[in-house]
Design an enzyme around this catalytic site. Sequence first.
Site, mmCIF file in Angstrom:
data_model
loop_
_atom_site.group_PDB
_atom_site.id
_atom_site.type_symbol
_atom_site.label_atom_id
_atom_site.label_comp_id
_atom_site.label_asym_id
_atom_site.label_seq_id
_atom_site.Cartn_x
_atom_site.Cartn_y
_atom_site.Cartn_z
ATOM 1 N N ASP A 108 -4.331 -3.130 -13.523
ATOM 2 C CA ASP A 108 -4.050 -3.777 -12.566
ATOM 3 C C ASP A 108 -2.964 -3.244 -11.640
ATOM 4 O O ASP A 108 -1.691 -3.164 -11.703
ATOM 5 C CB ASP A 108 -3.417 -5.144 -13.121
ATOM 6 C CG ASP A 108 -2.980 -6.314 -12.074
ATOM 7 O OD1 ASP A 108 -3.472 -6.093 -10.868
ATOM 8 O OD2 ASP A 108 -2.377 -7.204 -12.586
ATOM 9 N N SER A 202 4.676 -11.147 -9.033
ATOM 10 C CA SER A 202 3.283 -10.325 -9.322
ATOM 11 C C SER A 202 3.678 -9.153 -8.323
ATOM 12 O O SER A 202 3.880 -9.060 -7.310
ATOM 13 C CB SER A 202 2.142 -11.042 -8.910
ATOM 14 O OG SER A 202 1.449 -11.500 -9.983
ATOM 15 N N GLY A 203 3.244 -7.746 -8.816
ATOM 16 C CA GLY A 203 3.335 -6.506 -8.256
ATOM 17 C C GLY A 203 4.410 -5.866 -8.054
ATOM 18 O O GLY A 203 4.736 -4.809 -7.514
#
Length: 252
Positions: A108, A202-203
């Site tokens: 991911d 996220s990220g």
Amino acid sequence: MLLRLLLVALLLSPTGEAGKIIEGHEVKPHSRPYMAFLRYQISQKSFICGGFLVREDFVLTAAHCLGSSTSVTLGAHNIHQQERTQQVILVRRAIPHPDYDSKNLVNDIMLLQLTRKANLTSAVSPIRLPWRREPVKPGMVCSVAGWGRLGVNDPVAEKLQEVELEVQRDEQCSSRYKDYNNNTQICAGDPRKRKSSFKGDSGGPFVCNGVAQGIVSFGQLNGTPPNVYTRISSFLSWIQKTMSHDNLQGPD
Ligand SMILES: *[C@@H]1O[C@H](CO)[C@@H](O)[C@H](O)[C@H]1NC(C)=O
Ligand SMILES: *[C@@H]1O[C@H](CO)[C@@H](O)[C@H](O)[C@H]1NC(C)=O
């Protein structure tokens, strides 16, 4: 599936909805000049993610933050204001890892090539990546920052938040997440505490001793730690190869 992606839909209301960190606190403005705020579209809906500047023209984030019309805001503290330090740059090309699997969320990781170089200032500068396999050991205290949600039912943050998280033994994640793989993932966040990254984070980067060692990937639906982070040191050659690739100049 119990996996919870740490991204959030952006409501385009005046107050805005953007996301936060659970049990964290506000960051000293611009003390994390590598932080990037991403907005993107999927089927005409807006989403947000975090990311971080790794070179003047590249932002690193999670592959599950892939969408279209992605814009990157650098140099922000309060994302709902137009601060003079902010630089908004569109993404020329999104390059998710070729082996990213949206079902089990392995690999991911995604690079975003910007349409122009960021101007490096005191509020905008890249973060260092690990040289090679610098060990990230259980008990190490690292941190995550983001504009994500503060609590499961709370509204989202305007100002950048941060939280300190302890690296956990791999068993803490392999017992909760079927596909957890310690070679490409990091397990962090003490299950006895509530501190966690959450929707909208996220990220974003998982930072240990000033080095980006991980990327916020996923966690449990109820927001309890530990969460899983993509282990950046496993992807260094892909990152280097992708950022130096000649045909990045071409059209999408
Ligand atoms: C960088 O600075 C130049 C000159 O001031 C300006 O024209 C440009 O828009 C800036 N770039 C960004 C991304 O803000
Ligand atoms: C993953 O776990 C194995 C077995 O416990 C260990 O030998 C290996 O060093 C671990 N990998 C990382 C990157 O921590």
